[in-house]
Design a protein around this motif. Structure first.
Motif, PDB file in Angstrom:
ATOM      1  N   ALA A   1      20.489 -22.233   5.803  1.00 14.99           N
ATOM      2  CA  ALA A   1      20.307 -20.971   6.521  1.00 14.99           C
ATOM      3  C   ALA A   1      21.193 -20.940   7.763  1.00 14.99           C
ATOM      4  N   LYS A   2      21.284 -22.075   8.451  1.00 12.89           N
ATOM      5  CA  LYS A   2      22.145 -22.147   9.635  1.00 12.89           C
ATOM      6  C   LYS A   2      23.603 -21.940   9.242  1.00 12.89           C
ATOM      7  N   GLN A   3      24.024 -22.601   8.150  1.00 12.66           N
ATOM      8  CA  GLN A   3      25.400 -22.444   7.675  1.00 12.66           C
ATOM      9  C   GLN A   3      25.680 -20.997   7.281  1.00 12.66           C
ATOM     10  N   ALA A   4      24.727 -20.368   6.619  1.00 12.11           N
ATOM     11  CA  ALA A   4      24.903 -18.973   6.214  1.00 12.11           C
ATOM     12  C   ALA A   4      25.008 -18.075   7.446  1.00 12.11           C
ATOM     13  N   GLY A   5      24.184 -18.333   8.440  1.00 10.03           N
ATOM     14  CA  GLY A   5      24.241 -17.553   9.676  1.00 10.03           C
ATOM     15  C   GLY A   5      25.576 -17.708  10.381  1.00 10.03           C
TER      16      GLY A   5
END
Length: 91
Positions: free
Chosen positions: A48-52
């Motif tokens: 999720a952090k990478q996607a953000g």
């Protein structure tokens, strides 16, 4: 009578020990499930952090491209006004 009492005591002890061993297995399984759940949660959090971050990068790139296009349009407008000998060449 004493033999029956001893037999019952031994059987209860064996049952208690067996129960503890099974409980240990269940406890281990519970710990394994908890560990795997925590690991899965961490993976989801990382993704999720990478996607953000990827979305932030994409938004920044779009903003930069939009600014570049706006500047080119403004330059073309100013060039056109200069070509028409307009008094005001600002766009």
């Amino acid at each position: 009578m004493l033999n029956k009492s001893m037999l019952v005591a031994v059987l209860l002890t064996v049952a208690a020990i067996s129960g503890c061993e099974k409980e240990g297995s269940v406890e281990q399984a519970g710990e394994t499930i908890a560990d795997k759940t925590k690991q899965a949660g961490q993976v989801v959090e990382d993704k999720a952090k990478q996607a953000g971050e990827a979305m932030d990068d994409a938004a920044e790139t779009l903003q930069e491209k939009g600014q570049d296009i706006g500047n080119k349009i403004e330059d073309a407008c100013e060039d056109a006004k200069e070509g028409m000998d307009a008094a005001d060449t600002d766009c």
